[in-house]
Design an enzyme around this catalytic site. Structure first.
Site, PDB file in Angstrom:
ATOM      1  N   LYS A 140      58.775 124.631 -15.576  1.00  0.00           N
ATOM      2  CA  LYS A 140      59.943 123.757 -15.784  1.00  0.00           C
ATOM      3  C   LYS A 140      59.516 122.301 -15.930  1.00  0.00           C
ATOM      4  O   LYS A 140      60.031 121.581 -16.779  1.00  0.00           O
ATOM      5  CB  LYS A 140      60.936 123.885 -14.609  1.00  0.00           C
ATOM      6  CG  LYS A 140      61.418 125.293 -14.343  1.00  0.00           C
ATOM      7  CD  LYS A 140      62.426 125.330 -13.195  1.00  0.00           C
ATOM      8  CE  LYS A 140      61.873 124.863 -11.854  1.00  0.00           C
ATOM      9  NZ  LYS A 140      60.819 125.740 -11.286  1.00  0.00           N
ATOM     10  N   ARG A 190      56.909 129.632  -0.899  1.00  0.00           N
ATOM     11  CA  ARG A 190      57.798 129.023  -1.898  1.00  0.00           C
ATOM     12  C   ARG A 190      58.421 130.081  -2.807  1.00  0.00           C
ATOM     13  O   ARG A 190      59.593 129.986  -3.168  1.00  0.00           O
ATOM     14  CB  ARG A 190      57.039 127.968  -2.715  1.00  0.00           C
ATOM     15  CG  ARG A 190      56.833 126.700  -1.897  1.00  0.00           C
ATOM     16  CD  ARG A 190      55.765 125.803  -2.456  1.00  0.00           C
ATOM     17  NE  ARG A 190      56.092 125.382  -3.794  1.00  0.00           N
ATOM     18  CZ  ARG A 190      55.178 125.125  -4.740  1.00  0.00           C
ATOM     19  NH1 ARG A 190      53.901 125.273  -4.472  1.00  0.00           N
ATOM     20  NH2 ARG A 190      55.562 124.724  -5.906  1.00  0.00           N
ATOM     21  N   ARG A 192      68.951 124.003  -6.135  1.00  0.00           N
ATOM     22  CA  ARG A 192      68.124 125.104  -5.668  1.00  0.00           C
ATOM     23  C   ARG A 192      68.870 125.985  -4.661  1.00  0.00           C
ATOM     24  O   ARG A 192      68.323 126.977  -4.199  1.00  0.00           O
ATOM     25  CB  ARG A 192      66.889 124.549  -4.978  1.00  0.00           C
ATOM     26  CG  ARG A 192      65.583 124.659  -5.771  1.00  0.00           C
ATOM     27  CD  ARG A 192      64.543 123.994  -4.911  1.00  0.00           C
ATOM     28  NE  ARG A 192      63.185 124.291  -5.199  1.00  0.00           N
ATOM     29  CZ  ARG A 192      62.377 123.550  -5.949  1.00  0.00           C
ATOM     30  NH1 ARG A 192      62.845 122.532  -6.621  1.00  0.00           N
ATOM     31  NH2 ARG A 192      61.106 123.840  -6.048  1.00  0.00           N
ATOM     32  N   ARG A 211      47.832 121.335  -6.319  1.00  0.00           N
ATOM     33  CA  ARG A 211      48.720 120.423  -5.600  1.00  0.00           C
ATOM     34  C   ARG A 211      48.619 120.746  -4.114  1.00  0.00           C
ATOM     35  O   ARG A 211      48.235 121.845  -3.756  1.00  0.00           O
ATOM     36  CB  ARG A 211      50.151 120.642  -6.110  1.00  0.00           C
ATOM     37  CG  ARG A 211      50.933 119.381  -6.280  1.00  0.00           C
ATOM     38  CD  ARG A 211      52.187 119.658  -7.059  1.00  0.00           C
ATOM     39  NE  ARG A 211      53.168 120.419  -6.289  1.00  0.00           N
ATOM     40  CZ  ARG A 211      54.315 120.847  -6.791  1.00  0.00           C
ATOM     41  NH1 ARG A 211      54.617 120.598  -8.038  1.00  0.00           N
ATOM     42  NH2 ARG A 211      55.154 121.516  -6.034  1.00  0.00           N
ATOM     43  N   ARG A 239      46.607 125.111  -9.762  1.00  0.00           N
ATOM     44  CA  ARG A 239      47.145 123.791 -10.032  1.00  0.00           C
ATOM     45  C   ARG A 239      46.585 122.709  -9.118  1.00  0.00           C
ATOM     46  O   ARG A 239      46.464 121.555  -9.486  1.00  0.00           O
ATOM     47  CB  ARG A 239      48.663 123.872  -9.867  1.00  0.00           C
ATOM     48  CG  ARG A 239      49.432 122.908 -10.688  1.00  0.00           C
ATOM     49  CD  ARG A 239      50.864 123.350 -10.826  1.00  0.00           C
ATOM     50  NE  ARG A 239      51.574 123.413  -9.555  1.00  0.00           N
ATOM     51  CZ  ARG A 239      52.902 123.545  -9.484  1.00  0.00           C
ATOM     52  NH1 ARG A 239      53.623 123.627 -10.566  1.00  0.00           N
ATOM     53  NH2 ARG A 239      53.494 123.612  -8.309  1.00  0.00           N
TER      54      ARG A 239
HETATM   55  P1  AMP Z   1      58.896 121.330  -7.024  1.00  0.00           P
HETATM   56  O1  AMP Z   1      58.024 120.225  -7.531  1.00  0.00           O
HETATM   57  O2  AMP Z   1      60.167 121.460  -7.788  1.00  0.00           O
HETATM   58  O3  AMP Z   1      58.156 122.636  -6.918  1.00  0.00           O
HETATM   59  O4  AMP Z   1      59.328 120.927  -5.539  1.00  0.00           O
HETATM   60  C1  AMP Z   1      58.358 120.755  -4.517  1.00  0.00           C
HETATM   61  C2  AMP Z   1      59.020 120.841  -3.150  1.00  0.00           C
HETATM   62  O5  AMP Z   1      60.009 119.826  -3.027  1.00  0.00           O
HETATM   63  C3  AMP Z   1      59.758 122.147  -2.885  1.00  0.00           C
HETATM   64  O6  AMP Z   1      58.897 123.168  -2.407  1.00  0.00           O
HETATM   65  C4  AMP Z   1      60.778 121.708  -1.836  1.00  0.00           C
HETATM   66  O7  AMP Z   1      60.163 121.582  -0.564  1.00  0.00           O
HETATM   67  C5  AMP Z   1      61.143 120.312  -2.298  1.00  0.00           C
HETATM   68  N1  AMP Z   1      62.317 120.325  -3.207  1.00  0.00           N
HETATM   69  C6  AMP Z   1      62.359 119.960  -4.519  1.00  0.00           C
HETATM   70  N2  AMP Z   1      63.597 120.088  -5.026  1.00  0.00           N
HETATM   71  C7  AMP Z   1      64.374 120.537  -4.006  1.00  0.00           C
HETATM   72  C8  AMP Z   1      65.747 120.870  -3.873  1.00  0.00           C
HETATM   73  N3  AMP Z   1      66.609 120.793  -4.915  1.00  0.00           N
HETATM   74  N4  AMP Z   1      66.188 121.304  -2.657  1.00  0.00           N
HETATM   75  C9  AMP Z   1      65.369 121.386  -1.609  1.00  0.00           C
HETATM   76  N5  AMP Z   1      64.064 121.109  -1.661  1.00  0.00           N
HETATM   77  C10 AMP Z   1      63.557 120.668  -2.843  1.00  0.00           C
END
Ligand code: AMP
Length: 187
Positions: free
Chosen positions: A13, A138, A88, A127, A125
């Site tokens: 994404k 996750r 989410r 990270r 990746r």
């Molecule tokens: P991402 O980069 O989208 O994979 O997000 C990394 C981390 O940020 C996730 O594993 C969550 O801990 C947190 N996070 C990002 N977006 C959300 C959201 N909409 N609701 C809750 N946690 C979020």
């Protein structure tokens, strides 16, 4: 016009959102990126969010809705906004409708790929939340909490599925076409 980018971690994404934004003049808003910025700047929000992110858990809805609502107010309504990583949870989806009014989400693009592909991508990746244990957490959180949104957007007639187990350029082309068609239909 808001386009929600939906799908599991590792589906691409972020890559797809930032490429499309750069080439089409759209806005890409990634809540993961926003949170990582807060963490890096060691803000109160960043300090709180970090404990959840490090474990692979979701940051509580109240914090997220607040952060996103603040950003949304800064973005002109006539722009195409690719919303990546939000909502989410069902509570976030409902809060989003409330914040912007029903009908403002024009599309939910659902990027899907087999779990073996997702795990391999995430592990490669590097990270800080991409260790095996956290990746598995996750993905589990995604299945339990976020996946129900697929049906939620499908029920509203907003869902478009994109096979994300293909080369980046093929996915990008399809994504841009879907969004452009929706834009054309709206004007
Ligand atoms: P991402 O980069 O989208 O994979 O997000 C990394 C981390 O940020 C996730 O594993 C969550 O801990 C947190 N996070 C990002 N977006 C959300 C959201 N909409 N609701 C809750 N946690 C979020």
């Amino acid at each position: 016009m808001i386009v929600v980018l939906l799908g599991p971690p590792g589906a691409g994404k972020g890559t797809q959102g930032s490429l499309a934004a750069a080439s089409q003049g759209w806005i890409h808003l990634s809540t993961g990126d926003l949170l990582r910025e807060e963490v890096a700047r060691e803000t109160p929000l960043g300090r709180e969010a970090r404990t959840y992110m490090d474990r692979g858990d979701l940051v509580p809805d109240a914090l997220m809705v607040d952060m996103v609502a603040r950003r949304l107010r800064e973005i002109p309504q006539d722009q195409v906004l690719l919303l990546d990583g939000f909502p989410r949870t069902l509570a976030q989806a409902e809060a989003l409708e409330k914040a912007i009014g029903g009908g403002a989400v024009a599309l939910a693009l659902y990027f899907h790929a087999p779990e073996t592909v997702l795990t391999a991508r995430l592990m490669g990746r590097g990270r800080s939340d991409d260790s095996r244990e956290v990746v598995e957490r996750r993905l589990a959180v995604y299945r339990e909490t976020t996946e129900p949104l697929v049906a939620w957007y499908r029920d509203r007639g907003l869902l478009r599925e994109i096979d994300a187990d293909r080369p980046v350029s093929a996915i990008q082309e399809e994504m841009i076409e879907i969004v452009r068609n929706m834009l054309a239909a709206q004007t």
